[in-house]
Design a protein around this motif. Sequence first.
Motif, PDB file in Angstrom:
ATOM      1  N   LYS A   1      -7.604 -16.542  -8.689  1.00  0.00           N
ATOM      2  CA  LYS A   1      -8.282 -15.631  -9.614  1.00  0.00           C
ATOM      3  C   LYS A   1      -8.579 -14.298  -8.933  1.00  0.00           C
ATOM      4  N   PHE A   2      -9.012 -14.359  -7.670  1.00  0.00           N
ATOM      5  CA  PHE A   2      -9.305 -13.117  -6.964  1.00  0.00           C
ATOM      6  C   PHE A   2      -8.052 -12.264  -6.826  1.00  0.00           C
ATOM      7  N   TYR A   3      -6.975 -12.849  -6.299  1.00  0.00           N
ATOM      8  CA  TYR A   3      -5.750 -12.073  -6.117  1.00  0.00           C
ATOM      9  C   TYR A   3      -5.233 -11.533  -7.454  1.00  0.00           C
ATOM     10  N   ALA A   4      -5.346 -12.318  -8.517  1.00  0.00           N
ATOM     11  CA  ALA A   4      -4.866 -11.864  -9.827  1.00  0.00           C
ATOM     12  C   ALA A   4      -5.681 -10.696 -10.342  1.00  0.00           C
ATOM     13  N   SER A   5      -6.988 -10.721 -10.107  1.00  0.00           N
ATOM     14  CA  SER A   5      -7.833  -9.641 -10.607  1.00  0.00           C
ATOM     15  C   SER A   5      -7.794  -8.423  -9.696  1.00  0.00           C
ATOM     16  N   TYR A   6      -7.460  -8.635  -8.431  1.00  0.00           N
ATOM     17  CA  TYR A   6      -7.436  -7.519  -7.485  1.00  0.00           C
ATOM     18  C   TYR A   6      -6.107  -6.767  -7.511  1.00  0.00           C
ATOM     19  N   ALA A   7      -5.017  -7.455  -7.861  1.00  0.00           N
ATOM     20  CA  ALA A   7      -3.686  -6.831  -7.871  1.00  0.00           C
ATOM     21  C   ALA A   7      -3.621  -5.708  -8.906  1.00  0.00           C
ATOM     22  N   VAL A   8      -2.928  -4.641  -8.552  1.00  0.00           N
ATOM     23  CA  VAL A   8      -2.755  -3.481  -9.430  1.00  0.00           C
ATOM     24  C   VAL A   8      -1.269  -3.241  -9.639  1.00  0.00           C
ATOM     25  N   LEU A   9      -0.849  -3.152 -10.894  1.00  0.00           N
ATOM     26  CA  LEU A   9       0.558  -2.912 -11.209  1.00  0.00           C
ATOM     27  C   LEU A   9       0.910  -1.458 -10.967  1.00  0.00           C
ATOM     28  N   ASP A  10       1.915  -1.231 -10.140  1.00  0.00           N
ATOM     29  CA  ASP A  10       2.437   0.117  -9.909  1.00  0.00           C
ATOM     30  C   ASP A  10       3.490   0.397 -10.966  1.00  0.00           C
ATOM     31  N   PRO A  11       3.233   1.340 -11.896  1.00  0.00           N
ATOM     32  CA  PRO A  11       4.185   1.570 -12.982  1.00  0.00           C
ATOM     33  C   PRO A  11       5.521   2.133 -12.507  1.00  0.00           C
ATOM     34  N   HIS A  12       5.548   2.713 -11.332  1.00  0.00           N
ATOM     35  CA  HIS A  12       6.786   3.303 -10.822  1.00  0.00           C
ATOM     36  C   HIS A  12       7.724   2.258 -10.225  1.00  0.00           C
ATOM     37  N   THR A  13       7.151   1.237  -9.592  1.00  0.00           N
ATOM     38  CA  THR A  13       7.980   0.216  -8.945  1.00  0.00           C
ATOM     39  C   THR A  13       8.029  -1.099  -9.713  1.00  0.00           C
ATOM     40  N   GLY A  14       7.027  -1.318 -10.575  1.00  0.00           N
ATOM     41  CA  GLY A  14       6.940  -2.591 -11.272  1.00  0.00           C
ATOM     42  C   GLY A  14       6.373  -3.705 -10.418  1.00  0.00           C
ATOM     43  N   HIS A  15       5.840  -3.354  -9.251  1.00  0.00           N
ATOM     44  CA  HIS A  15       5.268  -4.350  -8.354  1.00  0.00           C
ATOM     45  C   HIS A  15       3.749  -4.378  -8.457  1.00  0.00           C
ATOM     46  N   PHE A  16       3.191  -5.554  -8.228  1.00  0.00           N
ATOM     47  CA  PHE A  16       1.743  -5.687  -8.149  1.00  0.00           C
ATOM     48  C   PHE A  16       1.321  -5.463  -6.699  1.00  0.00           C
ATOM     49  N   GLU A  17       0.551  -4.403  -6.471  1.00  0.00           N
ATOM     50  CA  GLU A  17       0.125  -4.032  -5.129  1.00  0.00           C
ATOM     51  C   GLU A  17      -1.325  -4.462  -4.898  1.00  0.00           C
ATOM     52  N   PHE A  18      -1.691  -4.569  -3.610  1.00  0.00           N
ATOM     53  CA  PHE A  18      -3.066  -4.842  -3.211  1.00  0.00           C
ATOM     54  C   PHE A  18      -3.611  -3.602  -2.510  1.00  0.00           C
ATOM     55  N   PRO A  19      -4.301  -2.725  -3.238  1.00  0.00           N
ATOM     56  CA  PRO A  19      -4.774  -1.472  -2.639  1.00  0.00           C
ATOM     57  C   PRO A  19      -6.001  -1.697  -1.767  1.00  0.00           C
ATOM     58  N   ARG A  20      -6.351  -0.673  -0.980  1.00  0.00           N
ATOM     59  CA  ARG A  20      -7.557  -0.726  -0.144  1.00  0.00           C
ATOM     60  C   ARG A  20      -7.652  -2.050   0.598  1.00  0.00           C
ATOM     61  N   ALA A  21      -6.606  -2.415   1.316  1.00  0.00           N
ATOM     62  CA  ALA A  21      -6.555  -3.709   1.975  1.00  0.00           C
ATOM     63  C   ALA A  21      -6.132  -3.549   3.432  1.00  0.00           C
ATOM     64  N   CYS A  22      -6.836  -4.211   4.316  1.00  0.00           N
ATOM     65  CA  CYS A  22      -6.480  -4.242   5.732  1.00  0.00           C
ATOM     66  C   CYS A  22      -5.831  -5.585   6.062  1.00  0.00           C
ATOM     67  N   ALA A  23      -4.757  -5.547   6.832  1.00  0.00           N
ATOM     68  CA  ALA A  23      -4.184  -6.795   7.307  1.00  0.00           C
ATOM     69  C   ALA A  23      -5.199  -7.566   8.129  1.00  0.00           C
ATOM     70  N   GLN A  24      -5.915  -6.866   8.984  1.00  0.00           N
ATOM     71  CA  GLN A  24      -7.017  -7.432   9.754  1.00  0.00           C
ATOM     72  C   GLN A  24      -8.160  -6.437   9.710  1.00  0.00           C
ATOM     73  N   GLU A  25      -9.375  -6.903   9.954  1.00  0.00           N
ATOM     74  CA  GLU A  25     -10.507  -5.989   9.929  1.00  0.00           C
ATOM     75  C   GLU A  25     -10.291  -4.834  10.902  1.00  0.00           C
TER      76      GLU A  25
END
Length: 461
Positions: free
Chosen positions: A133-157
Motif C-alpha cells: 500500500k505504501f509503495y502504491a500510494s508513494y509511486a508517481v506516474l511520469d507522463p513522459h515515460t509511462g513509468h511509476f517513479e519514487f521521488p524524493r528517495a534515498c537508496a540509503q540514508e
Amino acid sequence: MLLFLFFFLMTRRPPRSTLSSSSAASDVYKRQGHETHQTHGQQTEAMGCACVDYDHCELDMHGNPCPVGFGGFEGIEIPSAIGGFAELHCSHDSAMRNTAAMAAQPFIDYYDHTLDHAFLKNHAYPFVVEVAKFYASYAVLDPHTGHFEFPRACAQELCGQRQAGGGHPPQRSPTIDIAYAQWIFDKAIGWSALLDVDADRRSGWETILANLPAYPLAVHDDCSQFPWAGGNCTGFSEATNTDTNSSAVLTANYMWPIANFAPIHPTGRVSLSADPETLALARRTVWMLNNHSKWHPGNGLCLAWPSAARLADKSDPFPFGTQELLLRFEEALNATMYPNFWPFMYGGGLEQAGATQAINELLLQSFEGFLRFFPGWPVGEAASFSTLRAVGAFLVSAKIDKAGGISEVVVASEAGALCVLWSAADAAPVVKEQVSGAIVNVETAGHHKWQFQTRAGHAYT
C-alpha cells in the motif's frame, strides 16, 4: 580454510512469530506510531522531514519546508533511525523509503520456506500488504515515460550528503526501491489471490509492477582495474540523481552495496536464469563493487556475499568461477576475523549471517521456485549437505563428488507442494518414494526443469 568455520547447515524449522494470531504485524507497527498516514503526524517524518515534535513535522532534513501537498500515503514505512531512546523519539530517516520493505523479508522467507498458511494469513500478508500500500500510494506516474517513479528517495540514508543536490533529497527511484517494490507487489498479488482478499487492489498493483522503471546504470570510472570485463564496466547504479538527471556514481555506496545488489539478493529479480546480458551486468556490478570493499563492506557480509553466491556458476571461467569466489571470501575473513572467529566490520552481529547463506546457496538454491543442486560449488571439490531448508517447505540433502557427479539426493516434503528441480541432463530424472520405492511421475516444467507432486510427510530420492 578459515572460511569453513562459518559453514554450518540450518536444519531446524525457523522459529514462529511471537505475535498472537489476533494481532497482525501491520497493527503492531501502527500502534507504535509508525503509520505513514498524514493524520498521525508521523507521515512527513517518515518521508525525510525532520520532526519539530510529534504533531508538527514541517521541515525536510535540510531545514527547508516540505513540499506543499506532500503526504497522505497509505501503509507502512519505517524511519531508519527511530527507537525507544529519547534521542530517537522524533528522528528522520533521511529519505529512505525501503526500510519497511527490508523488514518484510523475514515474513516472506518464513512463509516461502514453510508454507505455513496460518502464518501467511495472520502475520506475513498483513505486513506485506501494508508495504505494498505504501509503495502504491508513494509511486508517481511520469507522463513522459509511462513509468511509476519514487521521488524524493534515498537508496540509503544521508544520500544528500554523499551527492550534490541542494535542499531536497537528490535521488529518485533507487535500484533498491525498484527491486523491493517488484518483490513486494509480486507477493501481495499472489498472496491476496491465495487468501481471496484485496481483489480491488490487485489490478492497481499489477499496473504499477508492469510499469516500474529499469534499474539505473552507471560505468565504472577506471575499467582498467577489471581486464576480464573486456572494456565493458557498466553496472547497476544505486539511483538517479535528480539534480543532474543522471545515474549516481557506480561506486558511490560500495560499503553498503545492497543499494546496488538488491535486484540479486534478497529480492531475486536477477538470477542465473536471467538473459545473458542481464546476468553479465549483475556479475560485473557484484565483482566491481566488492573489489572496492575487499569483500567485507562496513555493515556486514550479508550485503555482499549472498549476491555473489547467487550468480556463481561452477562452469564459468575467471573471475566468476566459484574457486575465485571462495578465495575472496577467505581473504575477507582473514582480514577481519578476531581470534574468537568473529569478523568485525562495524555492522551488527546478525549482519554476518550472510556468510552462512552464501555458502548454503553455493550448495543449493531454491529462491527461483525450483531446486538447483551445487550450482556454484567448485569443480574438483567434493561436498555434501543435509536437510537444508528450501522454498516450498522441502528439507533437501545431496552429495557431489570430485568429478561433479551428484548423488544421494533426498527431498523431504513438509507441505505436499509441487517440487520443481533443475537438471543439466536432457532426460527426466528417476524419482522414487524413499520408503516404498514407488516410482513417481515426473513431467517437464520447461528448459532443463522437471516437476513432480509430493505428499506431506513423504521423502523422495
